[in-house]
Design a protein around this motif. Structure first.
Motif, PDB file in Angstrom:
ATOM      1  N   ARG A 182       0.835  -1.206   0.000  1.00  0.00           N
ATOM      2  CA  ARG A 182       0.000   0.000   0.000  1.00  0.00           C
ATOM      3  C   ARG A 182       0.865   1.250   0.000  1.00  0.00           C
ATOM      4  O   ARG A 182       0.624   2.199  -0.758  1.00  0.00           O
ATOM      5  N   VAL A 183       1.879   1.263   0.855  1.00  0.00           N
ATOM      6  CA  VAL A 183       2.779   2.419   0.931  1.00  0.00           C
ATOM      7  C   VAL A 183       3.504   2.612  -0.400  1.00  0.00           C
ATOM      8  O   VAL A 183       3.616   3.727  -0.918  1.00  0.00           O
ATOM      9  N   ALA A 184       3.997   1.506  -0.966  1.00  0.00           N
ATOM     10  CA  ALA A 184       4.722   1.587  -2.230  1.00  0.00           C
ATOM     11  C   ALA A 184       3.822   2.113  -3.342  1.00  0.00           C
ATOM     12  O   ALA A 184       4.240   2.939  -4.167  1.00  0.00           O
ATOM     13  N   SER A 185       2.569   1.657  -3.370  1.00  0.00           N
ATOM     14  CA  SER A 185       1.645   2.112  -4.404  1.00  0.00           C
ATOM     15  C   SER A 185       1.367   3.605  -4.293  1.00  0.00           C
ATOM     16  O   SER A 185       1.217   4.299  -5.302  1.00  0.00           O
ATOM     17  N   LEU A 186       1.320   4.101  -3.064  1.00  0.00           N
ATOM     18  CA  LEU A 186       1.041   5.523  -2.851  1.00  0.00           C
ATOM     19  C   LEU A 186       2.245   6.407  -3.146  1.00  0.00           C
ATOM     20  O   LEU A 186       2.109   7.500  -3.696  1.00  0.00           O
ATOM     21  N   LEU A 187       3.438   5.937  -2.779  1.00  0.00           N
ATOM     22  CA  LEU A 187       4.618   6.807  -2.807  1.00  0.00           C
ATOM     23  C   LEU A 187       5.511   6.644  -4.029  1.00  0.00           C
ATOM     24  O   LEU A 187       6.253   7.568  -4.369  1.00  0.00           O
ATOM     25  N   THR A 188       5.452   5.477  -4.693  1.00  0.00           N
ATOM     26  CA  THR A 188       6.409   5.236  -5.761  1.00  0.00           C
ATOM     27  C   THR A 188       6.269   6.252  -6.882  1.00  0.00           C
ATOM     28  O   THR A 188       7.272   6.768  -7.398  1.00  0.00           O
ATOM     29  N   GLY A 189       5.057   6.568  -7.278  1.00  0.00           N
ATOM     30  CA  GLY A 189       4.851   7.546  -8.344  1.00  0.00           C
ATOM     31  C   GLY A 189       5.514   8.884  -8.041  1.00  0.00           C
ATOM     32  O   GLY A 189       6.361   9.357  -8.817  1.00  0.00           O
ATOM     33  N   PRO A 190       5.179   9.528  -6.909  1.00  0.00           N
ATOM     34  CA  PRO A 190       5.826  10.804  -6.574  1.00  0.00           C
ATOM     35  C   PRO A 190       7.339  10.691  -6.370  1.00  0.00           C
ATOM     36  O   PRO A 190       8.091  11.573  -6.807  1.00  0.00           O
ATOM     37  N   VAL A 191       7.800   9.612  -5.727  1.00  0.00           N
ATOM     38  CA  VAL A 191       9.223   9.473  -5.435  1.00  0.00           C
ATOM     39  C   VAL A 191      10.044   9.356  -6.725  1.00  0.00           C
ATOM     40  O   VAL A 191      11.156   9.891  -6.819  1.00  0.00           O
ATOM     41  N   THR A 192       9.508   8.682  -7.730  1.00  0.00           N
ATOM     42  CA  THR A 192      10.261   8.504  -8.976  1.00  0.00           C
ATOM     43  C   THR A 192      10.432   9.810  -9.750  1.00  0.00           C
ATOM     44  O   THR A 192      11.160   9.837 -10.745  1.00  0.00           O
TER      45      THR A 192
END
Length: 298
Positions: free
Chosen positions: A164-174
Motif C-alpha cells: 500500500r505504501v509503495a503504491s502511494l509513494l512510488t509515483g511521486p518518489v520517482t
C-alpha cells in the motif's frame, strides 16, 4: 569480442575493466563512475551509443517494478533519452529473476536454520524479486524503504502495508532528483550509523550494498549480509564489523561481484538479441549458466 559498459553515478574509486566468458563467448566489461555528475553521465551515454554492444545504468534504476506495476524514474530516463542505437539495461531483469531464489540459496548453502528468520530489507521496492523470496518463505520482514530511501524512521512490518505504501509513494518518489533517491559520488563512502535497532534485530540484512553500508553500525556480529556489487574494500568493512557471512546475488569474479546492471548487460550482449531481454529469456540463460547467489564466509 562483445563490449559492455556500465556508466554509474557512483564513485570513480569503484571503476574497473575486465574480461569474462559467458556461453563460450568473451566479453569486455567496464564500469565508469562519474561521482554523481549526471551531465557527465548523460554525455558518456550519448558518446558510447552505437560504439558498444550493451550499455547499462549504474547508481540508479531506469524503472521501479513491483509485481506487474512499473514506474519510470524520471531522473534516470533523462540520462539516456538520446540513446537510440545501443540497448540499455539497469539490472531490473536480474533483480526479478536471479534474486527470486535467494532464500533457496541460503538454505542450500547455510542449512535449514535459514528456512525462516528475520530480514531487514533496506529498499524492498528496488529488490522486489528478493522481497518476494523472503515473504514466500514466511520470514519476518522489516521493509526499510521509508527509512533508507526518504529518511523517515518508520519501519513497515507487513507485506500488505508495504504494498500500500509503495503504491502511494512510488509515483511521486520517482519524480525526485537523483540526489534525493540514492547516494552518489563521495556520499557512497560515508557511513552515518542509524536504525541500529533493526540492524541488530535482523538475522539477514539485505538489499543494495550502498544502502546497507550507509547506516550500518560498528558491530554486526554474526549477521548475514545479502547484497551484490561488492569490492574487496566492502568485504573488509563487513569483516571489521564481524559479519559472519556475505551472500552475493551475482558471481564473484576477480575479487568483486558485479552489479546486476553490468551482469545483465553481459548476458544481454551474448544473447545476440540486440534488445533488453524478457524475464523468461533471462531465466532461461540463468539456468543454462547455472547462476545462483553465492555465500562467502568472512
Amino acid at each position: 569480442m562483445k563490449k559492455v559498459v556500465s556508466i554509474s553515478l557512483g564513485s570513480k574509486k569503484r571503476d574497473f575493466q575486465d574480461e569474462i566468458e559467458l556461453l563460450g563467448e568473451k566479453i569486455s566489461v567496464k564500469r565508469v563512475g562519474v561521482d554523481g555528475d549526471s551531465q557527465k553521465a548523460k554525455a558518456l551515454f550519448e558518446e558510447l551509443d552505437g560504439q558498444v554492444d550493451v550499455l547499462s545504468v549504474g547508481g540508479i534504476d531506469l524503472f521501479v517494478q513491483f509485481g506487474t506495476k512499473r514506474y519510470s524514474i524520471r531522473a534516470a530516463q533523462q540520462l539516456v533519452k538520446n540513446v537510440t542505437k545501443t540497448p540499455i539495461v539497469d539490472g531490473t531483469g536480474l533483480k526479478n529473476t536471479l534474486e527470486r531464489h535467494v532464500v533457496h540459496a541460503l538454505v542450500e548453502q547455510l542449512g535449514d536454520r535459514f528456512t525462516q528468520g528475520r530480514v531487514l530489507l533496506t529498499a524492498a521496492t528496488d529488490r522486489y524479486g528478493m522481497t518476494q523470496s523472503f515473504v514466500e518463505h514466511a520470514y519476518e520482514v522489516v521493509f526499510g524503504d521509508l527509512m533508507f530511501t526518504v529518511g523517515l524512521p518508520i519501519p513497515v512490518r507487513s507485506f500488505a502495508t508495504f504494498n500500500r505504501v509503495a503504491s502511494l509513494l512510488t509515483g511521486p518518489v520517482t519524480k525526485l532528483p537523483i540526489s534525493m533517491l540514492y547516494p552518489t559520488g563521495q556520499e557512497q563512502e560515508t557511513i552515518v550509523p542509524k536504525f541500529e535497532k533493526w540492524y541488530q534485530w535482523a538475522t539477514v540484512i539485505a538489499g543494495d550494498c550502498h544502502f546497507i553500508k550507509r547506516h550500518m553500525p560498528d558491530d554486526l556480529s554474526g549477521k548475514v549480509i545479502l547484497t551484490n556489487t561488492t569490492t574487496p574494500a566492502d568485504r573488509e568493512l563487513f569483516r571489521q564489523r564481524r559479519v559472519r557471512y556475505l551472500m552475493t546475488t551475482t558471481p564473484v569474479i576477480n575479487g568483486r561481484s558485479f552489479g546486476t546492471n553490468l551482469l545483465e548487460a553481459a548476458i544481454t550482449a551474448v544473447s545476440g538479441r540486440n534488445r533488453p531481454l524478457t524475464f523468461a529469456e533471462l531465466n532461461e540463460i540463468i539456468q543454462t549458466l547455472g547462476l545462483t547467489p553465492q555465500v562467502h564466509s568472512l
